[in-house]
Design an enzyme around this catalytic site. Structure first.
Site, mmCIF file in Angstrom:
data_model
loop_
_atom_site.group_PDB
_atom_site.id
_atom_site.type_symbol
_atom_site.label_atom_id
_atom_site.label_comp_id
_atom_site.label_asym_id
_atom_site.label_seq_id
_atom_site.Cartn_x
_atom_site.Cartn_y
_atom_site.Cartn_z
ATOM 1 N N ARG A 234 62.423 65.521 32.304
ATOM 2 C CA ARG A 234 62.087 66.490 31.258
ATOM 3 C C ARG A 234 63.381 67.084 30.700
ATOM 4 N NH1 ARG A 234 58.051 64.445 30.530
ATOM 5 N NH2 ARG A 234 55.911 65.201 30.636
ATOM 6 N N ASP A 258 66.295 60.280 28.243
ATOM 7 C CA ASP A 258 65.045 59.813 27.621
ATOM 8 C C ASP A 258 64.225 60.994 27.132
ATOM 9 O OD1 ASP A 258 63.201 57.702 26.907
ATOM 10 O OD2 ASP A 258 61.902 58.494 28.489
ATOM 11 N N GLU A 263 61.806 68.844 22.203
ATOM 12 C CA GLU A 263 61.682 67.599 21.435
ATOM 13 C C GLU A 263 60.382 67.526 20.630
ATOM 14 O OE1 GLU A 263 61.932 64.554 24.447
ATOM 15 O OE2 GLU A 263 60.010 65.090 25.302
ATOM 16 N N HIS A 294 61.973 59.152 24.542
ATOM 17 C CA HIS A 294 60.913 59.459 25.516
ATOM 18 C C HIS A 294 59.959 58.262 25.652
ATOM 19 C CE1 HIS A 294 58.635 63.024 27.444
ATOM 20 N NE2 HIS A 294 58.356 61.901 28.070
HETATM 21 P P1 NAD Z 1 56.305 63.954 41.438
HETATM 22 O O1 NAD Z 1 55.510 65.211 41.422
HETATM 23 O O2 NAD Z 1 55.736 62.748 42.094
HETATM 24 O O3 NAD Z 1 57.714 64.258 42.119
HETATM 25 C C1 NAD Z 1 58.474 65.371 41.818
HETATM 26 C C2 NAD Z 1 59.332 65.673 43.036
HETATM 27 O O4 NAD Z 1 60.224 66.738 42.689
HETATM 28 C C3 NAD Z 1 58.525 66.135 44.249
HETATM 29 O O5 NAD Z 1 58.814 65.327 45.375
HETATM 30 C C4 NAD Z 1 58.976 67.578 44.457
HETATM 31 O O6 NAD Z 1 59.013 67.949 45.819
HETATM 32 C C5 NAD Z 1 60.360 67.529 43.855
HETATM 33 N N1 NAD Z 1 60.893 68.840 43.490
HETATM 34 C C6 NAD Z 1 60.240 69.907 42.979
HETATM 35 N N2 NAD Z 1 61.098 70.940 42.772
HETATM 36 C C7 NAD Z 1 62.314 70.501 43.159
HETATM 37 C C8 NAD Z 1 63.605 71.074 43.186
HETATM 38 N N3 NAD Z 1 63.810 72.323 42.748
HETATM 39 N N4 NAD Z 1 64.628 70.336 43.627
HETATM 40 C C9 NAD Z 1 64.446 69.060 44.080
HETATM 41 N N5 NAD Z 1 63.241 68.456 44.079
HETATM 42 C C10 NAD Z 1 62.189 69.160 43.625
HETATM 43 O O7 NAD Z 1 56.680 63.666 39.921
HETATM 44 P P2 NAD Z 1 57.054 62.250 39.273
HETATM 45 O O8 NAD Z 1 55.816 61.527 38.909
HETATM 46 O O9 NAD Z 1 58.032 61.557 40.127
HETATM 47 O O10 NAD Z 1 57.727 62.746 37.895
HETATM 48 C C11 NAD Z 1 59.038 63.239 37.876
HETATM 49 C C12 NAD Z 1 59.418 63.692 36.473
HETATM 50 O O11 NAD Z 1 59.338 62.605 35.552
HETATM 51 C C13 NAD Z 1 58.518 64.793 35.894
HETATM 52 O O12 NAD Z 1 59.349 65.733 35.225
HETATM 53 C C14 NAD Z 1 57.689 64.069 34.853
HETATM 54 O O13 NAD Z 1 57.241 64.933 33.839
HETATM 55 C C15 NAD Z 1 58.684 63.056 34.361
HETATM 56 N N6 NAD Z 1 58.123 61.877 33.670
HETATM 57 C C16 NAD Z 1 58.785 61.375 32.594
HETATM 58 C C17 NAD Z 1 58.288 60.265 31.936
HETATM 59 C C18 NAD Z 1 58.992 59.657 30.757
HETATM 60 O O14 NAD Z 1 58.388 58.874 30.035
HETATM 61 N N7 NAD Z 1 60.244 59.958 30.525
HETATM 62 C C19 NAD Z 1 57.109 59.682 32.378
HETATM 63 C C20 NAD Z 1 56.466 60.205 33.509
HETATM 64 C C21 NAD Z 1 56.983 61.314 34.148
#
Ligand code: NAD
Length: 329
Positions: A234, A258, A263, A294
């Site tokens: 994000r 990305d 945005e 994105h």
């Molecule tokens: P997820 O919930 O499976 O994993 C997130 C992890 O972050 C968890 O393990 C959590 O414990 C950890 N976390 C939370 N706060 C933290 C901190 N302060 N420090 C360190 N770790 C911390 O989520 P995910 O499915 O792996 O998604 C991760 C990111 O990717 C999200 O921001 C999501 O919105 C983004 N995303 C982007 C796209 C894209 O197209 N660019 C697509 C899907 C998801």
């Protein structure tokens, strides 16, 4: 049963139609993302699904409540554009799709890392000026000689750990929640160690008040290896001004982004050249920066899975069943 799908992109259509036929559910597709202006279209439907980053105001959930709607199935991971409390107050269960293809997002992150590691943008920029030279400023490092620092290792960070590990890199992870299944691929550590030791820092946390601007002036000053920064999570996780300063000073050697903070105004749109906010134009012009619009999620499998999982959850809730993906319980 009738479900309305906001933010539906053309590519989703065949998958949605296929699901609708198989499940005998009438599905209406709306191209625009859900917002206060078009929430009224949901009148007469049993359920709602949405995708996108447009902030959803409290009035939307209030309307849904009036229409007897009980759920909103988001066809993506991120729900930071939703007002979860307002939805709950109006009895709207918001579900997300926690993992539709973590590899899709992880692979774009790795692609960005390899692109930056081999200084492709810098060479392309030189070659556009007929400059076919190379020098000590553009010498690369093999990925297996790199330390990768993952901040957040849930679905996508975990998939990233597996790929980097398979490529031979040393992988460090900072995540308050330990996942034993990642032991073969990574070593858990603290944030400061990652900042100090990583050649590639990759962000994989959700955008929360606690993670906003994780990469800021202070954390950048703790980066010892002049790392590459990868953000496929994000935009708000990075303080854009601090990143620009870090790139200009050489404290950060490159960035693959990305997602960009704020945005919403230009995401998914054809913008005229040079009309992005000034800071993004500045980033875009840097050869050591790779910006993608994105699209980390944008693979065939991810599109199919996100639609299918979200609509299955919507159907289950509408029929009175329970699902595990409710994010505002
Ligand atoms: P997820 O919930 O499976 O994993 C997130 C992890 O972050 C968890 O393990 C959590 O414990 C950890 N976390 C939370 N706060 C933290 C901190 N302060 N420090 C360190 N770790 C911390 O989520 P995910 O499915 O792996 O998604 C991760 C990111 O990717 C999200 O921001 C999501 O919105 C983004 N995303 C982007 C796209 C894209 O197209 N660019 C697509 C899907 C998801």
């Amino acid at each position: 049963m009738k479900i309305i799908c906001y933010g539906a992109i053309e590519m989703e259509e065949p998958y949605i139609q296929n699901w609708a036929n198989r499940n005998k559910v009438e599905v209406k597709l709306v191209r625009d993302e859900l917002c206060a202006n078009n929430a009224g279209l949901a009148k007469g439907f049993d359920g709602v699904s949405s995708e996108g980053t447009t902030p959803v105001e409290a009035s939307v959930y209030k309307k849904f409540k009036q229409y007897g709607i009980k759920q909103l199935a988001v066809r993506q991971v991120g729900v930071d554009n939703q007002d979860l409390d307002a939805a709950k107050e109006n009895g709207i269960m918001i579900t997300n799709v926690a993992a539709y293809s973590p590899r899709a997002i992880a692979e774009l992150g790795v692609t960005g890392a390899m692109y930056l590691l081999r200084k492709i943008g810098v060479y392309q920029n030189r070659m556009e000026h007929g400059d076919f030279t190379y020098d000590e400023k553009t010498i690369s490092t093999e990925i297996f000689n790199c330390t990768v620092g993952l901040i957040g290792a849930g679905h996508i960070g975990g998939a990233s750990a597996q790929i980097y590990s398979a490529l031979g890199a040393k992988v460090l992870t900072y995540d308050p929640f330990y996942d034993a299944s990642l032991e073969p691929y990574t070593t858990y550590t603290d944030l400061d160690t990652i900042l100090a030791e990583a050649d590639i820092i990759s962000l994989h946390t959700p955008l929360l008040p606690s993670t906003e601007n994780t990469i800021n002036k202070d954390t950048i000053s703790k980066m010892k290896k002049k790392p590459i920064l990868i953000n496929v999570a994000r935009g708000g996780l990075v303080d854009t001004q601090a990143l620009i300063a870090g790139l200009k000073s050489g404290q950060i050697s490159g960035a693959a982004l990305d997602t960009l903070a704020d945005e919403t105004d230009f995401y998914g749109k054809k913008n005229l050249p040079n009309t992005l906010p000034q800071d993004y134009e500045e980033l875009k012009a840097m050869p050591q920066v790779l910006i993608t619009p994105h699209i980390a999620f944008f693979t065939k499998l991810a599109i199919k899975n996100s639609m299918e999982i979200a609509l299955n959850d919507a159907k289950t809730i509408i029929s009175g069943g329970k699902v595990r993906s409710v994010v505002n319980l």
